[in-house]
Design a protein around this motif. Sequence first.
Motif, PDB file in Angstrom:
ATOM      1  N   SER A  65      13.638  -1.208 -10.219  1.00 17.00           N
ATOM      2  CA  SER A  65      12.176  -1.126 -10.216  1.00 17.00           C
ATOM      3  C   SER A  65      11.716  -0.361  -8.983  1.00 17.00           C
ATOM      4  N   HIS A  67       8.525   0.177  -6.488  1.00 14.92           N
ATOM      5  CA  HIS A  67       7.253  -0.404  -6.051  1.00 14.92           C
ATOM      6  C   HIS A  67       6.445   0.640  -5.284  1.00 14.92           C
ATOM      7  N   THR A  74       2.756  -2.767  -6.339  1.00 13.95           N
ATOM      8  CA  THR A  74       2.739  -2.643  -7.801  1.00 13.95           C
ATOM      9  C   THR A  74       3.989  -1.919  -8.293  1.00 13.95           C
ATOM     10  N   VAL A  75       4.574  -2.437  -9.373  1.00 18.39           N
ATOM     11  CA  VAL A  75       5.729  -1.777  -9.986  1.00 18.39           C
ATOM     12  C   VAL A  75       5.208  -0.619 -10.829  1.00 18.39           C
ATOM     13  N   THR A 134      15.370  -4.958  -1.720  1.00 15.50           N
ATOM     14  CA  THR A 134      14.483  -3.810  -1.906  1.00 15.50           C
ATOM     15  C   THR A 134      14.592  -2.915  -0.681  1.00 15.50           C
TER      16      THR A 134
END
Length: 297
Positions: A65, A67, A74-75, A134
């Motif tokens: 994903s 971001h 927000t993705v 992340t």
Amino acid sequence: MKTNFTKTKQQLRRVSFAVLFSLASLAGTSYISNAQAPQAIPYQGVARTGSGSILASTNISLRLSIHDVTSGGTVVFSETHSVTTSSLGLFSVNIGSGTAVTGTLAGVNWGSGAKYLQVEMDPAGGTSYVDMGTTQLNSVPYALYAATAGVPGVAGPTGATGATGATGAAGTNGADGATGATGPQGATGPQGATGAAGTNGINGTNGADGATGATGAQGAAGTNGTNGADGATGATGVQGVQGIQGVQGPQGDTGLTGATGATGATGPQGDTGAAGTNGTNGATGATGATGATGPQG
């Protein structure tokens, strides 16, 4: 540029694993100004267990994903991959070519704010993903911005219309540049220490056996009836003289068959009488004298 890092998680269904991530370098790749940038980012990793052992030849699932602005922003793009590791635990995927979950890679606005890549993995190949961390995407992936670099700025004043020049001859296409060499693979991270084995639980005590139930009383035996007394044996009579055989008379006519009488109703069964007592055996009488044989007829 090449980025390597190791992230270990020991959670979710007691599954422990670690994975060494590396973004393939895009440095040195050339694009002409009117070329279409490829919509994919090469991505490699080495899957390991929590104790550092390589997950070799194993089917795993990934969810990648991107971001926007911050690591928890927000993705703007998300996809999944199913891949089998090599005998060394290595796997390779192209970000942008998986099964889309949110948005498209082509729709990511690389020119607006920082971008962060979140990696999640299920070592069993299912959809029970565990967050592996992340990290911020640095300048290399922003080569994708070339695909959307034509965003117009503030319009300037309209210039005077120039004279139309003669059309020049079409130039020849330049030769394709040589493919750059693949960057070296990052070093494998050190193996983590094995955790201490947990102690075995205490065995529970056996439950007490239940008491045996009491045996029921035996019923009383019935009384035997008394035997009745034997009757006295009568005296044997004297054998009489054999008489003369008479002449055989003629056979008479066969009489008519009489009508069958109606069957009488069955009377009620009488009560069983009490068993009589057995009498004492009488004395055996003397055998009588054999009589004289009579004359033959």
